[in-house]
Design an enzyme around this catalytic site. Structure first.
Site, PDB file in Angstrom:
ATOM      1  N   CYS A  30       0.838  -1.211   0.000  1.00 16.29           N
ATOM      2  CA  CYS A  30       0.000   0.000   0.000  1.00 16.29           C
ATOM      3  C   CYS A  30       0.870   1.258   0.000  1.00 16.29           C
ATOM      4  O   CYS A  30       1.556   1.547   0.970  1.00 16.29           O
ATOM      5  CB  CYS A  30      -0.904  -0.046   1.231  1.00 16.29           C
ATOM      6  SG  CYS A  30      -1.724   1.487   1.643  1.00 16.29           S
ATOM      7  N   CYS A  33       0.150   3.744   2.738  1.00 14.94           N
ATOM      8  CA  CYS A  33       0.646   3.194   4.005  1.00 14.94           C
ATOM      9  C   CYS A  33       2.136   3.494   4.170  1.00 14.94           C
ATOM     10  O   CYS A  33       2.599   3.796   5.270  1.00 14.94           O
ATOM     11  CB  CYS A  33       0.427   1.684   4.061  1.00 14.94           C
ATOM     12  SG  CYS A  33      -1.297   1.166   4.009  1.00 14.94           S
TER      13      CYS A  33
END
Length: 116
Positions: A30, A33
């Site tokens: 991600c 992230c």
């Protein structure tokens, strides 16, 4: 204090045994992230009296499904064992700093009394 790695085995205990807990739900693939991770880690070091934890949603898919994590990163905050914040999306440093301050100052029991 560095972040705590959460799994299904220590999630409930971590929430129940600490007054304030911030949990970052993330995955290695991600991109947002990866942007948010260092910001979250920096906040954990700036607030050693609070608990900052990370749960890898790939390694803990059962927990992510049980908590209905549909988008990552998702940030949850607990105070006194009660969920007081939940939002998907990466925060900037200043946004996270504001959130930490708001959660620390928040009184969940007063909020419950006001709702009653």
């Amino acid at each position: 204090m560095a972040t705590v790695a959460l799994t299904k085995d220590n999630l409930v205990e971590t929430i129940e045994s600490n007054d304030v807990v911030f949990i970052d739900f993330w995955a290695s693939w991600c991109r947002p992230c990866m942007f948010f991770g260092p910001i979250f880690e920096e906040a954990s070091e700036a607030h050693p009296d609070l608990t900052f934890a990370k749960l890898d949603t790939e390694a803990n898919q059962d927990v992510a499904m049980a908590l209905q994590i549909q988008s990552i990163p998702t940030l949850m905050a607990y105070k006194g064992g009660k969920l007081v914040y939940r939002e998907a999306g990466a925060l900037s440093k200043s946004q996270l700093d504001q959130l930490v301050q708001a959660v620390v100052e928040f009184d969940p029991e007063a909020a419950e009394a006001a709702e009653a």
